[in-house]
Design a protein around this motif. Structure first.
Motif, short mmCIF file in Angstrom:
data_model
loop_
_atom_site.label_atom_id
_atom_site.label_comp_id
_atom_site.label_asym_id
_atom_site.label_seq_id
_atom_site.Cartn_x
_atom_site.Cartn_y
_atom_site.Cartn_z
N GLU A 48 1.03 -1.01 0.21
CA GLU A 48 -0.34 -0.39 0.11
C GLU A 48 0.91 1.25 0.15
OE1 GLU A 48 -3.97 1.51 1.65
OE2 GLU A 48 -2.57 0.21 3.38
N LYS B 278 -8.91 2.19 -13.82
CA LYS B 278 -8.73 1.04 -12.88
C LYS B 278 -9.90 0.91 -12.45
CE LYS B 278 -7.04 3.14 -9.04
NZ LYS B 278 -6.40 3.94 -7.48
N GLU C 213 1.57 3.58 -10.54
CA GLU C 213 0.25 4.82 -9.00
C GLU C 213 0.79 3.90 -7.83
OE1 GLU C 213 -4.00 4.37 -8.64
OE2 GLU C 213 -3.12 4.77 -10.43
N PHE D 83 -1.29 2.25 -4.97
CA PHE D 83 -2.93 1.61 -5.11
C PHE D 83 -2.92 1.61 -2.86
CE2 PHE D 83 -1.22 0.29 -8.89
CZ PHE D 83 -2.11 0.54 -9.47
N THR D 84 -3.79 1.94 -2.57
CA THR D 84 -4.02 1.64 -1.47
C THR D 84 -5.39 -0.24 -1.32
OG1 THR D 84 -5.95 2.60 -1.25
CG2 THR D 84 -4.44 3.93 -1.50
N ASP E 207 -8.23 -0.45 -3.26
CA ASP E 207 -8.14 -1.22 -4.65
C ASP E 207 -8.48 -2.08 -5.00
OD1 ASP E 207 -7.91 1.75 -5.73
OD2 ASP E 207 -6.10 1.44 -5.03
N LEU F 197 -7.49 -3.68 -13.21
CA LEU F 197 -6.45 -2.14 -13.65
C LEU F 197 -6.55 -2.79 -15.16
CD1 LEU F 197 -5.02 0.46 -13.50
CD2 LEU F 197 -2.67 -1.51 -13.66
N ILE G 144 -5.48 -6.04 -9.09
CA ILE G 144 -4.45 -5.20 -7.83
C ILE G 144 -4.60 -6.20 -6.44
CG2 ILE G 144 -4.61 -3.38 -6.84
CD1 ILE G 144 -6.00 -2.19 -9.18
N VAL H 266 -3.82 -5.30 -3.26
CA VAL H 266 -2.75 -4.95 -1.81
C VAL H 266 -2.52 -5.82 -0.33
CG1 VAL H 266 -3.23 -2.61 -0.70
CG2 VAL H 266 -3.45 -3.06 -2.92
#
Length: 114
Positions: A26, A49, A79, A81-82, A85, A90, A111, A113
């Protein structure tokens, strides 16, 4: 008609996305690559996204393949991501020049994370 000189001749591109195959950390920026091979004529690449996210661009390069008739394109998207996401796709969208609504081919990665 000689297809080498016919500008309407189209070759469907092959598209792959790499860079999100493992969990990303993250808030740490990652680099995702979209490779488009065997495309004629050359095309534009956009990133999205999620299925409804805004179109974004990456850093794109292109070149003529050894066959002298088709192109290879590559777009690099960066990018961070958090956790919000997580499990979002993507997308790499390949469109015909000047028409970002005409999606010719697409590929995606999910994605993940940590």
């Amino acid at each position: 008609m000689d297809k080498v000189h016919d500008t309407t001749y189209r070759v469907r591109p092959e598209v792959s996305v790499t860079g999100l195959g493992q969990k990303v950390i993250e808030f740490i920026e990652v680099e995702v690559t979209c490779d488009v091979s065997r495309v004629k004529p050359a095309a534009d690449i956009y990133w999205r996204k999620g299925p409804d996210g805004p179109l974004q661009t990456g850093t794109t390069s292109s070149g003529l393949n050894q066959d002298g008739k088709t192109f290879h394109l590559q777009s690099i998207y960066k990018e961070s991501f958090t956790r919000n996401d997580r499990n979002t796709k993507l997308y790499c969208l390949v469109t015909r020049h000047g028409n970002n609504t005409d999606v010719w081919a697409t590929a995606n990665q999910t994605i993940s994370v940590a």
